[in-house]
Write an enzyme that holds these catalytic residues in place. Structure first.
Site, PDB file in Angstrom:
ATOM      1  N   LYS A  52      -3.384   2.634 -11.973  1.00 31.94           N
ATOM      2  CA  LYS A  52      -4.746   3.184 -11.915  1.00 31.94           C
ATOM      3  C   LYS A  52      -4.715   4.667 -12.275  1.00 31.94           C
ATOM      4  O   LYS A  52      -5.585   5.164 -12.992  1.00 31.94           O
ATOM      5  CB  LYS A  52      -5.345   2.965 -10.524  1.00 31.94           C
ATOM      6  CG  LYS A  52      -5.726   1.507 -10.301  1.00 31.94           C
ATOM      7  CD  LYS A  52      -5.996   1.144  -8.852  1.00 31.94           C
ATOM      8  CE  LYS A  52      -6.131  -0.375  -8.758  1.00 31.94           C
ATOM      9  NZ  LYS A  52      -6.243  -0.862  -7.383  1.00 31.94           N
ATOM     10  N   GLN A  96      -6.706   0.935  -1.373  1.00 32.45           N
ATOM     11  CA  GLN A  96      -5.773  -0.066  -1.904  1.00 32.45           C
ATOM     12  C   GLN A  96      -5.378  -1.041  -0.797  1.00 32.45           C
ATOM     13  O   GLN A  96      -4.964  -0.628   0.276  1.00 32.45           O
ATOM     14  CB  GLN A  96      -4.531   0.667  -2.457  1.00 32.45           C
ATOM     15  CG  GLN A  96      -3.538  -0.234  -3.141  1.00 32.45           C
ATOM     16  CD  GLN A  96      -4.099  -0.892  -4.405  1.00 32.45           C
ATOM     17  OE1 GLN A  96      -4.712  -0.239  -5.235  1.00 32.45           O
ATOM     18  NE2 GLN A  96      -3.900  -2.180  -4.535  1.00 32.45           N
ATOM     19  N   ASP A 119     -14.914  -0.511  -6.208  1.00 33.87           N
ATOM     20  CA  ASP A 119     -14.274  -1.833  -6.163  1.00 33.87           C
ATOM     21  C   ASP A 119     -15.314  -2.948  -5.977  1.00 33.87           C
ATOM     22  O   ASP A 119     -14.995  -4.128  -6.130  1.00 33.87           O
ATOM     23  CB  ASP A 119     -13.284  -1.890  -4.990  1.00 33.87           C
ATOM     24  CG  ASP A 119     -11.843  -1.889  -5.463  1.00 33.87           C
ATOM     25  OD1 ASP A 119     -11.609  -2.186  -6.648  1.00 33.87           O
ATOM     26  OD2 ASP A 119     -10.959  -1.606  -4.633  1.00 33.87           O
TER      27      ASP A 119
END
Ligand code: NDP
Length: 282
Positions: A52, A96, A119
């Site tokens: 990322k 995460q 997300d």
């Protein structure tokens, strides 16, 4: 023989588009910035976060990493999220997963400002997707929809079958296909006569996490087959949920693993960060 949908190439195109948009935003003194929180030392997570960070670098998105110790308390994590929610220079926040077991991931996701939820996991974004409102869509389903659009694969009126009903892939993808006027069936581990259902699919999505689960006899002639699965076989090689070598002979389009849906996921994250920056700065 099916056309292979090249996710690697398409993801590079998406990142190039994002880069251009970021340059435009910077001219207006808007500097898109993503904050990534990682708790503990999960080795796969470290790889994902690194990827990322690389994608941010390539697109000009600023990247800020918060590495918290395994022993982090719920209060410490929620305090950090709240600080990031309030910071005006941060547009996207990503937690995460997995996080250590003593922490409640759902509570943490819910604490992220839904306007910074790149997300697409926050209940407000999930709800907005369900009622067809503009929102952040989970990156893997968004990537699959981008692939279908770029290859001009029609969804309207088509029979779409999604194998898998997770909150991050199966359910939001089914919702996206429904929003694009497909007739959608969702299958899961309790589904009976799975093959009878998959054989009816014009668009078949495998998102269950079982190597080579979808065999040629489960696929209709000319179907579009999207393989979301990422598995390791006995030799440690990456394989999808679809028996690619056999299914390619029957499908009209197919995604490979690797080089299919995988690269699209991070590219769509970049798109979501730019969207967040535009939304928050306007
Ligand atoms: P989950 O394990 O959360 O969900 C798997 C789903 O598959 C569940 O709904 C489960 O049903 C269903 N399932 C399991 N076995 C069967 C079966 N025999 N028949 C029918 N359905 C079954 O996985 P995820 O959704 O998180 O991920 C799915 C796959 O996609 C994994 O391989 C993962 O690595 C990959 N992935 C890839 C990404 C990418 O970027 N390409 C991103 C995210 C995931 P039930 O609900 O009944 O248990």
């Amino acid at each position: 023989m099916a056309i292979i949908i090249n996710g690697k190439e398409l993801a590079a195109k998406v990142r190039a588009d994002v880069k251009e948009e970021v340059e435009e935003l910077k001219k207006r003194n808007i500097h898109p910035r993503l904050a990534v929180i990682m708790v503990g030392n999960d080795s796969s997570s470290a790889v994902y976060v690194r990827n990322k960070s690389k994608a941010c670098n390539e697109t000009g998105i600023e990247f800020e990493e918060f590495l918290l110790e395994e022993s982090t308390t719920k209060e410490q994590l929620l305090n950090l999220i709240e600080k990031l929610n309030l910071r005006k220079d941060i547009h996207g926040i990503l937690l995460q997963s997995p996080i250590p077991k003593h922490l409640d991931i759902k509570e943490a996701f819910d604490a992220i400002n839904y306007r910074k939820d790149v997300d697409g996991f926050h209940p407000i974004n999930v709800g907005k997707l369900a009622i067809g409102e503009d929102c952040f869509i989970s990156c893997t389903p968004a990537g699959v929809m981008k692939m279908l659009a770029e290859y001009q694969i029609q969804t309207e009126g088509k029979q779409a079958v999604v194998i898998g009903r997770s909150n991050i892939v199966g359910k939001p993808l089914a919702q996206c296909l429904l929003n694009k006027n497909a007739t959608v069936t969702i299958c899961h581990s309790k589904t009976k006569d799975l093959k009878e259902i998959t054989k009816r699919a014009d668009i078949l999505v495998a998102a269950l996490g079982k190597p080579k689960f979808v065999t040629e006899d489960m696929v209709k002639e000319g179907a579009v087959v999207i393989d979301v699965g990422i598995n390791r076989n006995e030799e440690g090689k990456l394989v999808g949920d679809v028996d690619f070598e056999e299914v390619i002979k029957k499908a009209s389009y197919i995604t490979p693993v690797p080089g299919g849906v995988g690269p699209m996921t991070i590219a769509m994250l970049m798109t979501n960060v730019v969207k967040a920056a535009k939304m928050l700065e306007n």
